[in-house]
Write an enzyme that holds these catalytic residues in place. Structure first.
Site, mmCIF file in Angstrom:
data_model
loop_
_atom_site.group_PDB
_atom_site.id
_atom_site.type_symbol
_atom_site.label_atom_id
_atom_site.label_comp_id
_atom_site.label_asym_id
_atom_site.label_seq_id
_atom_site.Cartn_x
_atom_site.Cartn_y
_atom_site.Cartn_z
ATOM 1 N N ASP A 28 61.343 -11.499 61.527
ATOM 2 C CA ASP A 28 60.984 -11.364 60.113
ATOM 3 C C ASP A 28 60.404 -9.973 59.871
ATOM 4 O OD1 ASP A 28 60.283 -13.664 57.710
ATOM 5 O OD2 ASP A 28 59.334 -11.684 57.555
ATOM 6 N N THR A 92 62.343 -17.367 48.963
ATOM 7 C CA THR A 92 62.628 -16.074 48.326
ATOM 8 C C THR A 92 64.025 -15.556 48.648
ATOM 9 O OG1 THR A 92 61.600 -14.870 50.167
ATOM 10 C CG2 THR A 92 60.195 -15.396 48.286
ATOM 11 N N HIS A 95 69.428 -18.201 51.194
ATOM 12 C CA HIS A 95 70.345 -18.456 52.321
ATOM 13 C C HIS A 95 69.535 -19.255 53.328
ATOM 14 C CE1 HIS A 95 73.683 -16.806 55.138
ATOM 15 N NE2 HIS A 95 72.912 -17.559 55.911
ATOM 16 N N HIS A 97 67.425 -20.745 56.016
ATOM 17 C CA HIS A 97 66.808 -20.113 57.188
ATOM 18 C C HIS A 97 65.637 -20.950 57.643
ATOM 19 C CE1 HIS A 97 64.951 -18.366 53.552
ATOM 20 N NE2 HIS A 97 63.829 -18.310 54.240
ATOM 21 N N HIS A 99 62.107 -20.594 59.748
ATOM 22 C CA HIS A 99 61.090 -19.725 60.326
ATOM 23 C C HIS A 99 60.608 -20.351 61.637
ATOM 24 C CE1 HIS A 99 60.065 -17.571 56.412
ATOM 25 N NE2 HIS A 99 60.644 -18.661 55.929
HETATM 26 P P1 5GP Z 1 61.377 -17.479 52.453
HETATM 27 O O1 5GP Z 1 60.235 -16.933 51.651
HETATM 28 O O2 5GP Z 1 62.664 -17.493 51.644
HETATM 29 O O3 5GP Z 1 61.103 -18.786 53.122
HETATM 30 O O4 5GP Z 1 61.570 -16.484 53.665
HETATM 31 C C1 5GP Z 1 62.226 -15.256 53.544
HETATM 32 C C2 5GP Z 1 61.715 -14.384 54.662
HETATM 33 O O5 5GP Z 1 62.602 -13.303 54.799
HETATM 34 C C3 5GP Z 1 60.326 -13.797 54.410
HETATM 35 O O6 5GP Z 1 59.436 -14.204 55.448
HETATM 36 C C4 5GP Z 1 60.572 -12.283 54.416
HETATM 37 O O7 5GP Z 1 59.539 -11.554 55.034
HETATM 38 C C5 5GP Z 1 61.880 -12.172 55.162
HETATM 39 N N1 5GP Z 1 62.697 -11.031 54.778
HETATM 40 C C6 5GP Z 1 62.983 -10.620 53.512
HETATM 41 N N2 5GP Z 1 63.806 -9.559 53.538
HETATM 42 C C7 5GP Z 1 64.037 -9.299 54.847
HETATM 43 C C8 5GP Z 1 64.828 -8.298 55.513
HETATM 44 O O8 5GP Z 1 65.483 -7.436 54.906
HETATM 45 N N3 5GP Z 1 64.831 -8.325 56.876
HETATM 46 C C9 5GP Z 1 64.126 -9.255 57.586
HETATM 47 N N4 5GP Z 1 64.202 -9.179 58.912
HETATM 48 N N5 5GP Z 1 63.392 -10.204 56.987
HETATM 49 C C10 5GP Z 1 63.338 -10.228 55.638
HETATM 50 ZN ZN ZN Z 2 74.042 -15.789 52.319
#
Ligand code: 5GP
Ligand code: ZN
Length: 111
Positions: A28, A92, A95, A97, A99
Site C-alpha cells: 500500500d 476509495t 476494484h 482488494h 488489505h
Molecule cells: P480502500 O480505501 O479502497 O479500502 O483502499 C485503497 C487503498 O489503496 C488505500 O489504502 C490507499 O492507500 C491505496 N492506494 C491508493 N492509490 C494507490 C497507488 O497508486 N498505489 C498503491 N500501492 N496503493 C494505493
Molecule cells: Zn479495476
C-alpha cells in the site's frame, strides 16, 4: 481502466510482493501498519458486492495465497484481512482488494 487495473497491467508502478496469472499483491502506498499489502484479482471486480459464482474462484485463490504472503512477510504474531465495500466502509478504489495489515498489535476498533 481503474487505478488497480492499471497497476495490474503494469501501467502504474507498484512494489509487488506476489504475482501469478490471476492475482497480484503489492505494498500500500500509504501504509497504516508496518506491513500493509493489498491483494487484488487482475480481473476487474468492483468490490465484494461484485463477487459471484463466475468469479468467486479468484477470491478463493486470494485467500489460499494470503497465508503464504503473511508467512513471507514474517507475520508470525498474526495479521488482519480487510475489504472495504462501498462508501460507508470508506472504499476509495473501486476494484476488489483485500488489505493485509500486520507487524504490530492492531487496534480492535471495528467501526
Ligand atoms: P480502500 O480505501 O479502497 O479500502 O483502499 C485503497 C487503498 O489503496 C488505500 O489504502 C490507499 O492507500 C491505496 N492506494 C491508493 N492509490 C494507490 C497507488 O497508486 N498505489 C498503491 N500501492 N496503493 C494505493
Ligand atoms: Zn479495476
Amino acid at each position: 481502466m481503474c487505478l488497480f487495473c492499471k497497476i495490474a497491467a503494469g501501467e502504474i508502478p507498484s512494489t509487488k510482493v506476489y504475482e501469478d496469472d490471476t492475482i497480484l499483491a503489492f505494498r500500500d502506498i500509504a501504509p497504516q501498519a508496518p506491513t500493509h499489502i493489498l491483494v487484488i484479482p487482475k480481473a476487474h471486480i468492483p468490490s465484494v458486492d461484485g463477487v459471484n459464482p463466475e468469479n468467486s474462484a479468484l477470491v478463493a485463490h486470494i485467500f489460499e495465497t494470503i497465508p503464504a504472503i503473511a508467512k513471507a512477510e514474517n507475520l508470525v504474531n498474526g495479521y488482519r484481512v480487510i475489504s472495504n465495500c462501498g462508501p460507508d466502509a470508506g472504499q476509495t478504489v473501486p476494484h476488489l482488494h483485500f488489505h493485509i495489515l500486520g507487524g504490530k498489535e492492531l487496534s480492535i476498533q471495528m467501526a
